[in-house]
Design an enzyme around this catalytic site. Structure first.
Site, PDB file in Angstrom:
ATOM      1  N   SER A 119       0.781  -1.286  -0.103  1.00 33.83           N
ATOM      2  CA  SER A 119      -0.073  -0.053   0.012  1.00 33.83           C
ATOM      3  C   SER A 119       0.897   1.198   0.086  1.00 33.83           C
ATOM      4  CB  SER A 119      -0.889  -0.151   1.231  1.00 33.83           C
ATOM      5  OG  SER A 119      -1.693  -1.407   1.071  1.00 33.83           O
ATOM      6  N   ARG A 166       7.240   6.065  -4.518  1.00 36.93           N
ATOM      7  CA  ARG A 166       7.722   6.803  -3.465  1.00 36.93           C
ATOM      8  C   ARG A 166       7.128   6.091  -1.950  1.00 36.93           C
ATOM      9  NH1 ARG A 166       3.759  10.063  -5.345  1.00 36.93           N
ATOM     10  NH2 ARG A 166       1.889  10.083  -4.238  1.00 36.93           N
ATOM     11  N   ASP A 200      -3.979  -1.650  -1.313  1.00 39.50           N
ATOM     12  CA  ASP A 200      -5.199  -2.037  -0.529  1.00 39.50           C
ATOM     13  C   ASP A 200      -6.547  -1.546  -0.917  1.00 39.50           C
ATOM     14  OD1 ASP A 200      -4.468   0.729   0.142  1.00 39.50           O
ATOM     15  OD2 ASP A 200      -4.137   0.574   2.382  1.00 39.50           O
TER      16      ASP A 200
END
Ligand code: BGC
Length: 531
Positions: free
Chosen positions: A156, A171, A209
């Site tokens: 996630s 990132r 997620d």
């Protein structure tokens, strides 16, 4: 200045008016569109290569792992094909030093180890058989494909997805910071460590997620209108929704099924409006961002999600404690304290350290409506070492915490509204009066009292939604969404692998036919290949 009036002026700074909410929805829609046109925009709008949502009839045993916040979860999921499933899971906290490890390998080795422990504990028979087979069969792989667990990897963080089980990290967010992993394929990183332990597991799908939540909600609540959005309001925040392929203008690199005309898009809305066109920006938001590991990004997330709300509150409290004109958590003498004591804060209270105030206490504050606020005052003592807080202190704490929570809920409504409007479902005559389904998960939406009510209150004042539209929007918890959803996508991926190998098989037959001067591929080859 009295504490009460000071608290009121702080509360006012967290007000996010109806007008601001409406402006933000328009800006959200604009940034969504921008993200569909090109890469590198504030709202990333990442294509997931998932082109359909399940309908509850899917079956099979799959594994899923979930890395995305404070814990790492490993689960196995039996999909029963009748909208139900059985889930077994284990959960372990991620050691803080691994969140900022030197190399990605350190983190992923830890994850693979947890998968091994899970298999040993919950699927020992399967695991043992596999190890035995490996020892008796001389082939380097040593096992047959059907004995391998297909694993859906819920990861996630923002990932540039290149295919259903391939994606490079853009990132880190939520306090993770391992620069070595940026730009690497996270599925390959996990598969390498799994292989080092010789586990019978194939990383078959890479899933955010939010995508998992969308899938899981669609699986368990089928209806005339399928679920349009999966959203997380937990440690971090994000949403994935179903978009028309025709609106997706930026080029896609991987293969995907075009027949549904749709694709699930991972918005990465945590980075909505990093440029602060419409987001509120109090002095405490500024201070939080400045001290974070990623200043200037995830600006929406920093105002909405569980990881940050407690920190905003802590920064406000520290400011008030420093303010000589306000008696906050201090008493002149015991007569000014309703418990006839004097308030003391222990010297090593976590209130003085960054992240030292757990957002969970905001839920306690919101839930405590007793006249003395004794539960909250007990928690102030237990969690923050604030001894004998006065009623006025607790009331100020509660009011400010509530203002921060309410602003977060109203900002959450902005994202939800924009996606509902983008879907066009409210005005679609074919589904008139049908509910518009949204699956949500995460500690904030699950545990913060009235979070959903505050979202609904804001939805009702949004242009194009209004009170009637808000009533049609059904926001339901999709508990364990990421695990079940990842299993569902692993299932889709297994189907794709199969059809891929069919093509390979046919391709090979055809080229053999050519070299051997045969005129045609055997008639039943197509069936044989798909068996
Ligand atoms: C990440 C998202 C994730 C969300 C909720 C954010 O920080 O960037 O990928 O979906 O948290 O876990």
């Amino acid at each position: 200045m009295t504490l009460e009036s000071k608290a009121k002026s702080v509360v006012a700074q967290f007000d996010y008016t109806d007008d601001q909410v409406n402006k933000a929805v328009k800006e959200f829609l604009r940034q969504m569109d921008e993200g569909l046109q090109k890469d590198g925009t504030s709202l990333s709008q990442i294509p997931t290569y998932v082109t359909g949502v399940p309908n509850g009839t899917e079956k099979g045993l799959y594994m899923a792992v979930d890395l995305g916040g404070t814990n790492f979860r490993v689960c196995s999921i039996q999909l029963n094909g009748d909208t139900t499933f059985n889930l077994t899971f284990s959960k372990v906290a991620i050691p803080k030093d691994l969140m900022v490890a030197k190399t990605a390998q350190e983190l992923f080795a830890f994850l693979a180890k947890q998968i091994e422990l899970f298999l040993k504990e919950h699927h020992e028979e399967h695991f043992e058989q596999h190890v035995r087979r490996r020892m008796t069969i001389s082939s380097p792989d040593g096992f047959r494909d059907e004995h391998v667990f297909r694993l859906g990897f819920t990861f996630s963080f923002p990932v540039q997805q290149i295919g259903i089980n391939k994606g490079t990290l853009i990132r880190w967010t939520k306090g993770f910071d391992i620069p070595d992993a940026i730009g690497k394929d996270v599925c390959a990183l996990l598969q390498d460590e799994i292989d080092k332990l010789h586990l019978p597991v194939k990383v078959a799908a890479l899933v955010n997620d939010t995508v998992g939540t969308l899938m899981a909600r669609s699986y368990s609540s089928p209806g005339k209108t399928s679920t349009i959005l999966g959203a997380i309001f937990g440690t971090g925040t994000n949403g994935a929704y179903v978009e028309k392929l025709a609106n997706l203008k930026k080029p896609l690199t991987g293969e995907y099924d075009k027949s549904t005309g749709e694709m699930v898009i991972n918005t990465e809305w945590g980075s909505f409006d990093n440029q602060l066109n419409v987001l509120p920006n109090t002095p405490w938001d500024v201070a939080l961002d400045k001290a974070s590991v990623n200043p200037g990004i995830q600006m929406y997330e920093k105002r909405v999600s569980g990881m940050f709300l407690g920190e905003i509150l802590r920064l406000v409290i520290i400011d008030l404690l420093k303010n000589k004109d306000v008696a906050f958590f201090k008493d002149e003498n015991s007569s000014s304290n309703d418990w006839k004591s004097t308030t003391n804060i222990v010297a090593d209270s976590s209130i003085y350290t960054q992240w030292g105030l757990d957002t969970a206490i905001m839920s306690v504050a919101a839930a405590d409506s007793t006249p003395e606020l004794s539960t909250l005052r007990g928690e102030l003592e237990n969690q923050l070492g604030i001894h004998a807080a006065g009623l006025d202190d607790a009331q100020a704490f509660k009011a400010i915490a509530y203002a921060i929570g309410r602003r977060a809920a109203r900002l959450s409504a902005v994202a939800i509204a924009a996606i509902v409007l983008q879907s066009g479902k409210l005005t679609d005559p074919e589904i008139k009066d049908e509910p518009i389904d949204i699956g949500v998960d995460g500690s904030l939406v699950e545990h913060y009292p009235y979070f959903r009510d505050m979202i609904y209150e804001a939805l009702a004042i949004i242009d194009g939604i209004g009170p009637e539209g808000a009533k049609r929007i059904r926001i339901g918890i999709a508990k364990d969404g990421s695990g079940v959803g990842a299993a569902l996508i692993a299932l889709v991926a297994a189907g794709m692998e199969k059809s891929m190998s069919t093509q390979d098989y046919l391709g090979e037959l055809r080229s053999n036919a050519k070299t051997n001067n045969l005129t045609a591929v055997p008639e039943d080859a197509e069936n044989a290949a798909t068996d």
